[in-house]
Motif scaffolding. Structure first.
Motif, short mmCIF file in Angstrom:
data_model
loop_
_atom_site.label_atom_id
_atom_site.label_comp_id
_atom_site.label_asym_id
_atom_site.label_seq_id
_atom_site.Cartn_x
_atom_site.Cartn_y
_atom_site.Cartn_z
N ARG A 425 0.87 -1.18 0.00
CA ARG A 425 0.00 0.00 0.00
C ARG A 425 0.91 1.23 0.00
N ALA A 426 0.91 1.91 -1.12
CA ALA A 426 1.73 3.11 -1.19
C ALA A 426 1.17 4.18 -0.26
N SER A 431 -4.79 7.75 3.54
CA SER A 431 -4.92 9.05 4.19
C SER A 431 -4.24 8.93 5.55
N MET A 432 -3.01 9.35 5.56
CA MET A 432 -2.23 9.16 6.78
C MET A 432 -2.39 10.36 7.69
N ARG A 513 -1.79 3.73 9.38
CA ARG A 513 -0.46 4.24 9.02
C ARG A 513 -0.39 5.71 9.41
N TRP A 514 0.74 6.09 9.97
CA TRP A 514 0.97 7.48 10.36
C TRP A 514 2.29 7.93 9.75
N GLN A 515 2.48 9.21 9.84
CA GLN A 515 3.80 9.80 9.54
C GLN A 515 4.12 10.80 10.62
N GLY A 516 5.34 10.82 11.02
CA GLY A 516 5.69 11.77 12.08
C GLY A 516 7.18 11.84 12.32
#
Lengths: 867, 197
Positions: A425-426, A431-432, A513-516
């Motif tokens: 999953r790119a 929607s992260m 999925r998150w980004q941080g």
């Protein structure tokens, strides 16, 4: 004199009384006599009894008293020195201190030492000196009484006793005869008296013990009492050996040097030392001499130390055994922690974590990776060296692959750990949400998933990473739905993509999925491609955000500064990071420098700078630069024209005065015939005048007739000349065809021009008659003569020719120029002079003004006020 | 003290030279030992009342160098005996703790033994001299610890004196004397002859 009461000894019937002298009696002679007193009656004095001192003549040598006295610290003491006969006295020294001496007799001197300090190792010397010799002396030992304390007795062999105590304060008395002497229950303590150890031994155990410590200054009594079983202090185990060593256990044996220990109920403590595996274990039993060490780790070096004590009435641990080394055997490694990370829909990588010492159970020799897919039967094994912790995976036809990884050491292969390819999953497909850190850590929580039968896997990888990426993961039990990703596994300023997968028997399922950033930092690089674009008085600044690896934090916006000489002036703060342009309005024509900075929550970057010089718009430039000057010029011309029109009379006088008529003898009023000055159409000469005077270029060229007839305005008269023909001159050649031979110019038309009989003159200026120089001929009126400014020789020839012409021809009203020069260069030079074709006088008198003047009609009309 | 200069006026070499150098070194050690003892006991630098403990026949000029060495050898022998008595008595009576004085005392004893062995090789065969000790330790010790200390000082003073005498005598020996130590050379020759047999 002293009065004392003395009782009679009932046995002997004698009286006795002792007197203590503060001064040694040897110092000098002492005499005493006694008398009895009974109330008021007093007897006669007894005969004087004298105790002779050592200062009597019979004892002529030097002496000092007292000798080798032992006294407590702080006491006072008197010393006397008896000087030998015929020797002088100088001083008495107490240690290094010179003392004030008192003379007691002819040869006796005394000092008193007060508050004496503790002596050194060999006592304190008191020395009597003469002027030249050390005469005599004494040593005093100043110290303390014994200070021993804490007597304790114990047994080592369950029979004898050993008593020890603390020494206490140093007595300061080191002379053999003044040292402290010890006795234990009345028996000399040899060990302590020899000053080796502060303990005494006894062959048999006694219920109570008394230690007496005695020195010349005092005595100390120390007491102790105990049962033997309560004072057992075991000796160290000997001959410690490991009889059976396995991977997870070992059997340890030892023996005792005392046979009586075999029946003693004892407790033993065993200390295991290994790298990060230290432990202490207790064992008990009668006469313990063997234990099985359980829960050891395979392939580990252990160092074992053993000591025991009596279990009943435990007194203290016994002596420790010598360290003994055990190396456990190897065992198969534990299962690996395996994870698979897909970086595209059909490529990925299997990762596994290195096994710790506790889990490898022996040095690993490699890994075995096997993979199987639904389309293929069986497993395809691959062996990898021990330094590998990943293996690339390529999916064929998009079908899932299951990979099994096992570690191998000399003891065997571990249980394989399997993992199935998760669906790729790119990031763009999801929607992260933005993950905020707490003290550098990520606190994750997610909704429990019913399919997570094997728990969850939390995966974190630097965002946008490709190729060999530092993929890390942690597997969480299914009972948990939260996880704290500590800062020690994260790098500050790096954006991480954190994913949570549900683990089951099949492929892992992505849940969230998150980004941080664990810690946001200021961008390491400024914005890219910062460009200014002028639009009128506005400047449009545009830029691009720096690459993600340089952002080091979420870009929160941009600030735009106007850079002045010393500081930055904030002109805009763009809080939307998607906006990457800004229009600066209303700038005047000047130079500007703009700085654009991106900022994260940690602050701004260094900033990108761009400079622009504001320039005028093209339409404005056209208006200001061309039309305005033209308009001004046009207005000036109109003004000048009006002015000249108004003042035309004055102008005419100033520039075109009336030319007086010629005054000649005879009747010239009626000419015999009109003067035909019409030029021959076949004799044309173009005279070209340069706007700037150039001696190197000549302006007069013969023009071919054909070119004239072509009616081309821009006639190219000479191949060597690029100057425009400003002046066209038709000259009637006065001479005959003989002059044409003198023109040697390359132009062939020159030959034809010499036969011209008609001359057309264009006047470039008005000359006064007085400015004429020379004369065109020797006879007749010559209203003007324009001399040729050039080489002298042509002019001379010119004049000579003119003379000749004058002789052969009739009247010639003027002779402004003659083409007589035989030399082409001279000819050209003469033609180049503008003055050579300028005349200030009209050749035709006013009476003949009706004759057409084609070249200057409008100008004449203007000056004369005719329209 | 010209004879105590470097290698003596005759430029001694070989065994006698080494013996002279050892005597000079020992003499310096004895001076330092006496100084150390005086400092540790806070004793004045003035000499102790009394003559030297060790007495020998006078070293008259008529005596040959070999005879002088023999006499001094006897004096040094008595000095060593006295020093060993000092060590024994001192260690028994007083503290046996280590000190610089005790280390130097051991050095002097060892070097004095070496000097005796070395000078013995320079002696004349058949000639034997004896030195006498005027006052033994027992009489001095009766007067107490201070008497013992003064007796130690006198022993150390004797050491300084007799090692100095020996050093001077060895350095004043003519160069030809030490071509070959007589006793040693004869013994060596005898030994060599025995070996040949």
């Amino acid at each position: 004199m002293e009065t004392v009461a003395v009782k009679t000894d009932p046995v002997t019937g004698l009286h006795s009384w002792t007197w203590h002298s503060p001064l040694p009696l040897e110092c000098t002679s002492h005499s005493a006599h006694i008398r009895a007193r009974n109330q008021q009656s007093v007897s006669q004095w007894s005969p004087l009894q004298t105790i002779p001192g050592w200062d009597i003549p019979e004892k002529s040598e030097s002496n000092m008293f007292p000798q080798d006295k032992v006294v407590p610290v702080g006491s006072n003491m008197t010393f006397c020195c008896i000087v030998k006969e015929k020797e002088d006295f100088k001083e008495i020294m107490y240690g290094r201190q010179e003392m004030s001496a008192t003379r007691l007799s002819r040869r006796t001197y005394a000092i008193t030492a007060t508050n004496q300090p503790v002596s050194g190792n060999t006592g304190t010397n008191v020395i009597c000196c003469s002027q030249r010799l050390t005469l005599t002396g004494a040593v005093v030992f100043v110290g303390y009484p014994p200070g021993d304390e804490g007597l304790v007795c114990e047994t080592r062999d369950l029979a004898s006793a050993e008593c020890s105590w603390k020494k206490g304060r140093d007595t300061g008395l080191r002379m053999r005869r003044s040292r402290t002497k010890y006795t234990l229950n009345g028996r000399d303590c040899l060990e302590a008296n020899e000053r080796k150890r502060w303990w005494c031994s006894s062959k048999a155990w006694e219920q109570s013990w008394t230690l007496v410590a005695r020195n010349p200054l005092g005595t100390v009594h120390l007491m102790d009492s105990a049962q033997l079983t309560d004072r057992v202090h075991l000796l160290a185990p000997v001959n410690v050996t490991a009889v059976e060593v396995k991977a997870w256990s070992a059997t340890l044996q030892w023996s005792w040097s005392v046979a009586a220990y075999k029946k003693l109920e004892m407790v033993c403590q065993l200390q295991l030392f290994a790298h990060e595996l230290n432990s202490t274990r207790n064992y008990s039993g009668p006469g313990l001499s063997s234990v099985v060490l359980e829960s050891l780790w395979p392939d580990v070096d252990y160092t074992v130390t053993l000591y025991c004590g009596s279990k009943h009435g435990f007194w203290k641990w016994g002596d420790k055994s010598a360290p003994y080394r055990i190396h456990t055997k190897m065992d198969r490694p534990d299962a690996l922690d395996v994870w698979m990370w897909m970086d595209s829909s059909n490529t990925g990588c299997v990762f596994w974590k290195p096994l710790s010492v506790r889990k490898s159970h022996g040095a690993l020799v490699g890994y075995e990776v096997s993979q199987s897919s639904a389309e293929e039967d069986g497993w395809t094994p691959v062996s990898l060296p021990p330094g590998n912790f990943s293996y690339p995976i390529i999916l064929n036809n998009g079908s899932d692959i299951t990979v099994a990884v096992a570690a191998r050491n000399p003891a065997g292969l571990s249980q394989p750990s399997t993992v199935t390819t998760p669906a790729y999953r790119a990031d763009s497909q999801l929607s992260m949400s933005e993950l905020l850190s707490t003290n550098g850590s990520f606190v994750l929580s997610w909704q429990p998933n019913a399919n997570a039968s094997s728990g969850y896997a939390v995966e974190w990888v630097p965002t946008g990473c490709s190729g060999l990426c530092p993929v890390d993961w942690k597997k969480v039990p299914e009972s948990d739905s939260s996880f704290t990703l500590n800062s020690d596994s994260l790098v500050a300023g790096v954006r991480y993509t954190v994913s949570v997968y549900a683990l089951s028997t099949g492929a892992p399922t992505l849940l969230q999925r998150w980004q941080g950033y664990s810690q946001e930092m200021t961008p390491s690089q400024s914005v890219r491609e910062l460009l200014p674009n002028q639009s009128g008085s506005d400047v449009l600044l545009s830029w691009k955000a720096t690459a993600m690896e340089n952002q080091r934090g979420f870009i929160r916006g941009y600030t735009i500064y106007l850079a002045n000489a010393a500081h930055l002036e904030l002109i805009a703060n763009i809080s939307d990071p998607e906006v990457q342009s800004y229009r600066v309005k209303g700038l005047s024509l000047s130079s500007y420098k703009f700085v654009v900075k991106a900022y994260t929550s940690a602050g701004e970057d260094a900033g990108a700078t761009v400079a622009i010089k504001m320039e005028m718009d093209t339409a404005d430039m056209l208006f200001v630069g061309i039309l305005v000057p033209l308009g001004i010029m046009f207005c000036c011309l109109i003004l000048i024209s009006i002015c000249c029109y108004k003042k035309r009379e004055w102008v005419k006088k100033a520039f075109y005065p009336e030319i007086p008529g010629p005054k000649v003898p005879g009747d010239w009023s009626s000419p015999q015939g009109p003067l035909d000055v019409k030029p021959s159409p076949h004799s044309l000469v173009h005279i070209v005048e340069s706007p700037e005077w150039d001696f190197t270029k000549e302006g007069l060229f013969p023009v071919p007739e054909e070119e004239e007839e072509s009616e081309n305005d821009n006639i190219e008269v000479d191949a060597d000349s690029d100057e425009p023909a400003l002046l066209r001159y038709y000259n009637q050649v006065v001479g005959d065809g003989s002059h044409g031979n003198q023109v040697s110019d390359s132009s062939g038309s020159s030959n034809t021009s010499v036969d011209s009989t008609q001359t057309e003159i264009t006047y470039a200026g008005i000359q006064s008659p007085t400015s004429s120089q020379g004369a065109c001929g020797g006879g007749g009126y010559r209203p003007q003569m324009q001399s040729v400014i050039g080489p002298a020789e042509p002019q001379i020839e010119f004049e000579a020719d003119f003379q000749d012409d004058g002789l052969h021809a009739g009247y010639k009203p003027q002779c402004s120029w003659q083409l007589d020069s035989p030399e082409a260069e001279n000819f050209s030079g003469s033609l180049g002079s503008p003055t050579s074709v300028t005349s200030s006088q009209f050749l035709i008198p006013e009476s003949s003004e009706e004759k057409p003047q084609p070249s200057n009609t409008w100008f004449h009309n203007f000056l004369s006020g005719k329209s | 003290m010209a004879g105590r200069s470097a290698n003596g006026r005759h430029g001694l070499r070989g065994h006698a030279g080494r013996t002279a150098a050892l005597a000079r070194l020992l003499h310096k050690d004895c001076i330092q030992l006496l100084e150390l003892y005086r400092n540790s006991e806070s004793l004045p630098s003035s000499p102790v009342d009394g003559d030297y403990l060790v007495s020998i026949p006078p070293l008259v000029p008529q005596l040959s160098d070999e005879e002088k060495i023999s006499i001094l050898h006897a004096a040094l022998k008595e000095c060593l005996r006295l020093l060993e008595d000092v060590i024994t008595r001192e260690d028994a009576e007083f503290s046996d703790e280590d000190s610089e004085y005790k280390r130097k005392r051991k050095t002097v004893r060892d070097r004095l033994g070496h000097l005796l062995a070395s000078t013995e090789q320079l002696l004349v065969d058949g000639q034997k001299f004896e030195a006498k000790v005027k006052e033994e330790l027992d009489g001095q010790a009766a007067s107490g610890s201070f008497g013992l200390k003064m007796w130690i000082v006198r022993v150390l003073q004797d050491l300084v004196h007799w090692t100095g005498q020996t050093s001077d005598t060895l350095h004043s020996m003519p160069a030809e004397m030490e071509k070959a130590p007589k006793t040693m050379s004869r013994r060596t020759r005898r030994g060599a002859g025995k070996i040949r047999k």
